[in-house]
Write an enzyme that holds these catalytic residues in place. Structure first.
Site, mmCIF file in Angstrom:
data_model
loop_
_atom_site.group_PDB
_atom_site.id
_atom_site.type_symbol
_atom_site.label_atom_id
_atom_site.label_comp_id
_atom_site.label_asym_id
_atom_site.label_seq_id
_atom_site.Cartn_x
_atom_site.Cartn_y
_atom_site.Cartn_z
ATOM 1 N N PHE A 114 -5.576 47.135 30.471
ATOM 2 C CA PHE A 114 -6.954 46.677 30.321
ATOM 3 C C PHE A 114 -7.955 47.778 30.669
ATOM 4 C CE2 PHE A 114 -4.622 42.713 31.809
ATOM 5 C CZ PHE A 114 -4.231 42.371 30.524
ATOM 6 N N ARG A 161 1.187 50.789 44.159
ATOM 7 C CA ARG A 161 -0.026 49.956 44.269
ATOM 8 C C ARG A 161 -0.256 49.500 45.701
ATOM 9 N NH1 ARG A 161 1.317 43.781 42.566
ATOM 10 N NH2 ARG A 161 3.569 43.908 42.716
ATOM 11 N N ASP A 180 6.163 40.212 32.454
ATOM 12 C CA ASP A 180 4.940 39.937 31.679
ATOM 13 C C ASP A 180 5.046 40.443 30.243
ATOM 14 O OD1 ASP A 180 3.458 38.435 33.371
ATOM 15 O OD2 ASP A 180 2.163 40.059 34.079
ATOM 16 N N GLU A 230 -13.685 43.710 31.995
ATOM 17 C CA GLU A 230 -13.345 45.092 32.342
ATOM 18 C C GLU A 230 -14.401 46.088 31.882
ATOM 19 O OE1 GLU A 230 -11.401 42.910 30.755
ATOM 20 O OE2 GLU A 230 -10.011 42.381 32.364
ATOM 21 N N SER A 272 -3.159 41.576 42.810
ATOM 22 C CA SER A 272 -2.114 42.366 42.162
ATOM 23 C C SER A 272 -2.353 43.862 42.309
ATOM 24 C CB SER A 272 -2.044 42.031 40.668
ATOM 25 O OG SER A 272 -1.782 40.666 40.489
#
Ligand SMILES: Cc1ncc(C[n+]2csc(CCOP(=O)(O)OP(=O)(O)O)c2C)c(N)n1
Ligand SMILES: [Mg+2]
Lengths: 316, 273
Positions: free
Chosen positions: A81, A8, A115, A56, A35
Site C-alpha cells: 500500500f 517490524r 494473506d 494511504e 501490525s
C-alpha cells in the site's frame, strides 16, 4: 538456534525509544499500527501519533506537510500500500521536494504468508529505487533494523525502509554499527560473492557454509542499503571474486539483483546470477512454504553459486 | 475592515497580477491563464492583506503558509510573490524556460516563498493538514491556507484529507475552492460534478462560507470571519470566473491552457488596463 526477532518488531521498539530522544519524530499510520508496530510509539506518545485511517495517499501527503514544517515523520503501512497506493504522493509530495519523510513499510515480500499475493509486495524496491533521491534500506535482522532506523533519523531526506512480518534470526551483535550505503561483509572469500539483502542474508550465510565444506569460498555481503549502493564493496567483490550471486525476497526485476547487475556491467563486468522472485506474484501459504516454492532457499543459493562456477569454468 | 483606498489598492494590484499572468504565459508560449486569472483576487487578498509573512524571511517559522494545490496556476502565485518582493519582478519573464526558478509548476526547492511543490492535483490539502498539525504540536499560531481547483476536488485524496482536517479539528487551516466551474474537458458539472459543494464539505465536518471570489470586501471579511471559527477547519467556496478580466477568456473552457496570439495579447492587456 539463534535468537529471533521480526524486523517490524525491532522497528516498533526503536521508534518508541527514538521518540524519547528526539521531539521532532512524529508517526503516522493507516489503521495498521498493531501490525506495523507503530502502536508502541502511539501508546507512549499519543499526541505525536496520527492515525490517518485507511487513506494511504493522504497519510503520505500529511507526512510531507509535517516534514515541511520541521518534523521527522515516520509513515507506516504495508509495503504494497505504501508504494502502490501512495506512489504519486511519495513521488511528487515527498521525493520531488526532497522532504524529510521516512517511509517504514512492513509486510514486504512473500513472508507475509497467508494473506496472499494481494498483500505481498514483490516490486516495492523497484518502485522506490526508481525515484530520484530516494534512499532504500532493507535490514536483515532486528539489530540492523534498529541501527538503520536510527541512521535514517539522522539522515536528511526521504528514506524507504523495507521491513518484514516474521521473526528472523538475529545476525549481529547489539552494538554493531551501521552506516547508510555501506555494506557489511559477513564472510570473506575469494571465489565468488553472494550479495544479499533482508531476510535472505541469513540464508546466504548458510549457503556459504555449505559451499565452504565443498571447497568453494564465497564472500557474503549484507547489502542493507540498496540505494545508494555500496559501489566500492561491489567493485571490489567483482574484481577479487570474479562472479556474483544476488539474493533477495523481491522480484529479480528492479531490485537488488538489478541494481548490482547494472553497476558491475558498467564498471567491472563479471557474471551475475539473480536469485529472487521470477516475475510472478506470490500466494497464500506459510512463509517457509512460500520461500521454498518460489526458490528462495539455501539450496537455490548453493545451486546458483555452483552454476556460476561451472559457467566461469566453461568460459561462459 | 479596510478602507476604500486600500480596497482600490488591492483591486489595482490584482489587475497588475493579471497582466503579469498574461505576459508570462505569452512569453513562455506555454502555461495556464484561465485558472490563474480566476484566482488573482484571492491570492492578492491573501498576500497583500491577510497573511502574516515576511518576504525577507521566507523561512520564518511563525509565518502563515499558502499552498497552491492547483499547481498549474503557478503564474498567479509567481506574479503575487514577485509583486510582494520575494524575487525581482523581471524574473517573471523566465517562467517555464530552461534554468529558471519559475518552473512550470511551483517548486519549493527552487523559489523562495513557494511552500510546497505541487502539480499533481489532489495532494495539497493533505500537505496543508500536515503543516497545520505541526503548528499545533509546536504551539505556533500560524495559519495554513490552501487553494484547490473545483475540478481538482474530484480526486479521492482530497476527501481523505477533508476527513483528516475535521478529525484533527484543524481550525488553523483555511481552504479555498476556486469555483470557476470549468476544468479541461468541459464544465465540472458535466465532466464529474463535485457538487453540491456546501453540503458535502459541511457533511465532512467543515465550516463553510460561500463568497464572490472577485469581491475584495467579501473575500477579506470572510477570511477574517474564518479566523474566528474554532474547533473546525474552514472551507471558503469562492465563486469565480475562469479567465476573469480578459474579455475573450472569461468562462471559456479552451483558455485553461491556451496561449494568446499577439493580437489577443494586446487585447488582453487593454482589457486589464
Ligand atoms: C493528478 C493530476 N491529474 C491530471 C492533471 C492534469 N490537469 C491539469 S489542470 C487540470 C484541470 C484542473 O481543473 P480545476 O481544478 O478546475 O482547475 P482550474 O479550473 O482552477 O484551472 C488537469 C486535469 C494533473 N495536473 N494532475
Ligand atoms: Mg476549475
Amino acid at each position: 538456534m539463534a535468537e529471533k526477532m521480526a524486523t517490524r518488531d525491532a522497528y516498533g521498539d526503536i521508534l518508541a525509544q527514538l521518540g524519547e530522544e528526539n521531539e521532532k519524530i512524529v508517526v503516522l499510520d493507516a489503521d495498521l499500527s498493531k501490525s506495523t508496530k507503530t502502536v508502541v510509539f502511539a501508546k507512549k506518545f499519543p499526541h505525536r501519533f496520527f492515525n490517518m485511517g485507511i487513506a494511504e495517499g493522504d497519510m503520505l501527503g500529511t507526512a510531507a506537510g509535517l516534514a515541511a514544517a520541521g518534523k521527522i515523520p515516520f509513515a507506516s503501512t504495508f509495503a504494497v500500500f505504501a508504494t502502490g497506493r501512495a506512489f504519486d504522493q511519495i513521488r511528487n509530495s515527498i521525493a520531488y521536494p526532497r522532504l524529510n519523510v521516512k517511509i517504514a513499510a512492513t509486510h514486504a515480500g512473500l513472508t507475509v504468508g497467508e494473506d496472499g499475493g494481494s498483500h505481498q509486495a514483490v516490486e516495492d524496491i523497484a518502485i522506490m529505487r526508481a525515484i530520484p533521491g530516494m534512499v532504500v534500506i532493507v535490514p536483515a535482522d532486528g539489530v540492523s533494523t534498529k541501527a538503520l532506523v536510527t541512521a535514517a533519523v539522522n539522515y536528511q531526506g526521504p528514506v524507504y525502509i523495507r521491513l518484514g512480518r516474521p521473526a528472523v534470526p538475529l545476525l549481529y551483535k547489539e552494538d554493531e554499527e551501521f552506516v547508510i550505503g555501506k555494506a557489511k561483509e559477513l564472510r570473506d572469500g575469494k571465489d565468488f560473492t553472494i550479495v544479499a539483502a533482508g531476510i535472505m542474508v541469513a540464508k546466504a550465510l548458510e549457503a556459504a557454509e555449505i559451499l565452504a565444506a565443498e571447497g568453494i569460498r564465497t564472500r557474503v555481503l549484507d547489502m542493507h542499503t540498496i540505494k545508494p549502493l555500496d559501489e566500492e564493496a561491489l567493485e571490489r567483490a567483482a574484481r577479487e571474486t570474479g562472479g556474483i550471486v544476488t539474493v533477495e525476497e523481491h522480484s529479480v526485476i528492479g531490485g537488488l539483483g538489478s541494481a548490482v547487475a547494472e553497476f558491475v556491467a558498467e564498471t567491472h563486468p563479471v557474471p551475475v546470477i539473480r536469485v529472487g522472485i521470477q516475475d510472478v506474484f506470490g500466494e497464500s501459504g506459510k512463509p517457509d512454504e512460500l520461500l521454498e516454492k518460489y526458490g528462495l532457499t539455501v539450496e537455490k543459493i548453493v545451486e546458483a553459486v555452483k552454476r556460476l562456477k561451472n559457467n566461469t569454468a566453461a568460459g561462459l | 475592515m479596510v478602507d476604500q483606498e486600500r480596497l482600490e489598492f488591492l483591486r489595482q494590484k490584482a489587475q497588475l497580477v493579471r497582466k503579469h499572468i498574461v505576459q508570462m504565459v505569452t512569453e513562455a508560449n506555454s502555461g495556464h491563464p484561465g485558472g490563474s486569472l480566476s484566482a488573482a483576487d484571492l491570492l492578492t487578498a491573501l498576500y497583500f492583506q491577510v497573511m502574516r509573512i515576511n518576504p525577507e524571511k521566507p523561512d520564518w517559522p511563525e509565518r502563515d503558509r499558502f499552498i497552491l494545490s492547483k499547481g498549474h496556476a503557478s503564474p498567479v502565485l509567481y506574479a503575487v510573490l514577485a509583486e510582494r518582493g520575494y524575487f525581482p519582478v523581471e524574473e517573471l519573464s523566465t517562467f517555464r524556460k530552461i534554468n529558471s526558478r519559475l518552473q512550470g509548476h511551483p517548486d519549493m526547492k527552487k523559489l523562495p516563498g513557494v511552500e510546497m511543490s505541487t502539480g499533481s492535483l489532489g495532494q495539497g490539502l493533505s500537505v496543508a493538514n500536515g503543516m497545520a498539525l505541526a503548528g499545533k504540536l509546536d504551539n505556533l499560531d500560524y495559519r495554513v491556507y490552501v487553494l484547490l481547483g473545483d475540478g481538482e476536488i474530484e480526486e479521492g485524496q482530497v476527501w481523505e484529507a477533508a476527513m483528516t482536517s475535521a478529525h484533527y479539528k484543524l481550525d488553523n487551516l483555511i481552504a479555498v475552492v476556486d469555483y470557476n466551474g470549468l476544468q479541461i474537458d468541459g464544465p465540472v458539472s458535466e465532466v464529474m460534478n463535485p457538487g453540491p459543494l456546501q453540503e458535502k464539505w459541511r457533511a465532512f465536518g467543515w465550516h463553510v462560507f460561500t463568497i464572490d471570489g472577485h469581491d475584495f470586501k467579501e473575500i477579506l471579511a470572510t477570511l477574517e470571519a474564518a479566523r474566528e471559527i474554532k474547533g473546525k477547519p474552514v472551507m471558503i467556496i469562492a465563486n469565480t470566473i475562469k479567465g476573469k478580466g480578459v474579455s475573450f477568456m472569461e468562462n471559456k473552457v479552451e483558455w485553461h491552457g491556451t496561449v494568446p496570439s499577439k493580437e489577443q495579447f494586446e487585447q488582453a492587456i487593454s482589457d486589464l488596463s
